[in-house]
Design an enzyme around this catalytic site. Structure first.
Site, short mmCIF file in Angstrom:
data_model
loop_
_atom_site.label_atom_id
_atom_site.label_comp_id
_atom_site.label_asym_id
_atom_site.label_seq_id
_atom_site.Cartn_x
_atom_site.Cartn_y
_atom_site.Cartn_z
N LYS A 177 0.91 -1.08 0.06
CA LYS A 177 -0.06 0.10 0.01
C LYS A 177 0.84 1.36 -0.04
O LYS A 177 0.65 2.22 -0.77
CB LYS A 177 -0.83 0.13 1.13
N ARG A 226 -9.81 1.34 8.39
CA ARG A 226 -9.70 -0.23 8.67
C ARG A 226 -10.70 -0.94 9.57
O ARG A 226 -10.66 -1.77 9.89
CB ARG A 226 -8.47 -0.27 9.71
N ARG A 254 11.58 -5.78 6.04
CA ARG A 254 11.64 -4.41 5.44
C ARG A 254 12.55 -3.41 6.34
O ARG A 254 12.34 -3.52 7.44
CB ARG A 254 10.36 -3.67 5.39
N ARG A 264 14.25 0.27 10.95
CA ARG A 264 13.13 -0.64 10.91
C ARG A 264 11.99 -0.16 11.72
O ARG A 264 12.38 0.30 12.85
CB ARG A 264 13.71 -2.02 11.42
N ARG A 279 -1.13 -7.93 13.32
CA ARG A 279 -1.67 -6.89 12.16
C ARG A 279 -2.60 -7.77 11.03
O ARG A 279 -3.38 -7.63 10.65
CB ARG A 279 -0.51 -6.34 11.71
P1 AMP Z 1 0.64 0.88 8.83
O1 AMP Z 1 1.63 1.89 8.89
O2 AMP Z 1 -0.55 1.24 7.90
O3 AMP Z 1 1.00 -0.48 8.97
O4 AMP Z 1 -0.03 1.03 10.46
C1 AMP Z 1 0.98 0.50 11.49
C2 AMP Z 1 0.00 0.52 12.49
O5 AMP Z 1 -0.69 1.73 12.92
C3 AMP Z 1 -1.26 -0.37 12.57
O6 AMP Z 1 -0.75 -1.74 12.88
C4 AMP Z 1 -2.14 -0.11 13.52
O7 AMP Z 1 -1.66 -0.27 15.03
C5 AMP Z 1 -2.25 1.55 13.77
N1 AMP Z 1 -2.94 2.06 12.41
C6 AMP Z 1 -2.76 2.76 11.45
N2 AMP Z 1 -3.81 2.94 10.55
C7 AMP Z 1 -5.06 2.66 11.54
C8 AMP Z 1 -6.23 2.88 11.41
N3 AMP Z 1 -6.63 3.32 10.23
N4 AMP Z 1 -7.10 2.27 12.38
C9 AMP Z 1 -6.53 1.68 13.53
N5 AMP Z 1 -5.14 1.45 13.59
C10 AMP Z 1 -4.32 2.04 12.67
#
Ligand code: AMP
Length: 226
Positions: free
Chosen positions: A21, A96, A135, A168, A180
């Site tokens: 993404k 989400r 990553r 990281r 996740r």
């Molecule tokens: P990401 O960078 O999108 O992988 O998000 C990293 C972490 O941030 C996720 O595992 C969640 O803990 C939190 N997070 C990011 N976006 C959301 C969202 N829309 N709703 C809830 N938690 C989020």
């Protein structure tokens, strides 16, 4: 290339952790002049700044859970209120949950907008843990790498800027990635049906090359905004 999008596009990128993404959102940002809104980045910023929202989010993020809708919506609304978003946005990692999707529909309606297209990046779960756990990024320019899939040409030196410091994410380890992925299937995957019902869903096979997937996404956005 910077293709001009005439109507402000609201593009959602759906997909599990590791689906690409962030990578694709950055490429679409460059190509179409859209603004990438990553709630993960916004939350990591809040954690680094030590804001009350960041403090509340930190432990949840480290465990691979979902931060509360209240906090996520607050950081998203604040970012959406900035004028650069008028050009159109790519939502990366938001919504989400069903609650976030409903709140987004209301928020956009208030601006006379709606979701233009929701792209679902379809990948094999089995590959995602390895993708996430390997990553790392250049601490200088943010270029993304992977321990096995995309190494630097010279060990310890960024191909893009020559930087020698890398980082990281704290949650990019196998255990947290599994949590996740579980959260994705429980809370986020059901949104695919929501956007299908709204007639804006575009499923894309995202197991191919980064360039091939970017080309497919580009075509979808051109079609959706013409
Ligand atoms: P990401 O960078 O999108 O992988 O998000 C990293 C972490 O941030 C996720 O595992 C969640 O803990 C939190 N997070 C990011 N976006 C959301 C969202 N829309 N709703 C809830 N938690 C989020």
């Amino acid at each position: 290339m910077n293709d001009v999008v005439t109507t402000p596009a609201i593009v959602i990128l759906l997909g599990p952790p590791g689906a690409g993404k962030g990578t694709q959102a950055r490429m679409l940002e460059d190509r179409f002049g859209l603004v990438q809104l990553s709630t993960g980045d916004l939350l990591r910023g809040a954690v680094a700044a030590g804001t009350p929202a960041g403090l509340a989010a930190k432990t949840v993020m480290e465990a691979g859970g979902l931060v509360s809708d209240e906090i996520v919506l607050a950081v998203l609304k604040e970012r959406l209120a900035q004028p650069d978003t008028a050009a159109g946005v790519i939502l990366d990692g938001f919504p989400r949950t069903a609650g976030q999707a409903a709140a987004l529909d209301v928020l956009l309606a208030e601006r006379g907008q709606s979701v233009t297209t929701a792209i679902s990046l379809e990948v094999d779960d089995a590959d995602m843990i390895g993708r996430v756990a390997g990553r790392f990024t250049c601490a200088e320019c943010g270029e993304g790498y992977h321990d096995t899939n995309k190494r630097t040409a010279t060990d310890g030196v960024c191909d893009n800027c020559g930087g020698t410091a890398f980082k990281r994410r704290a949650d990019d380890n196998a255990e947290t990635a599994r949590a996740r992925l579980t959260a994705y299937h429980a809370e986020t995957a059901p949104l695919i049906a929501h956007y299908r019902k709204l007639g804006v869903l575009e499923p894309v096979d995202a197991m191919g090359s980064i360039a091939g997937i970017a080309a497919a996404l580009g075509k979808i956005i051109e079609r959706a905004t013409s």
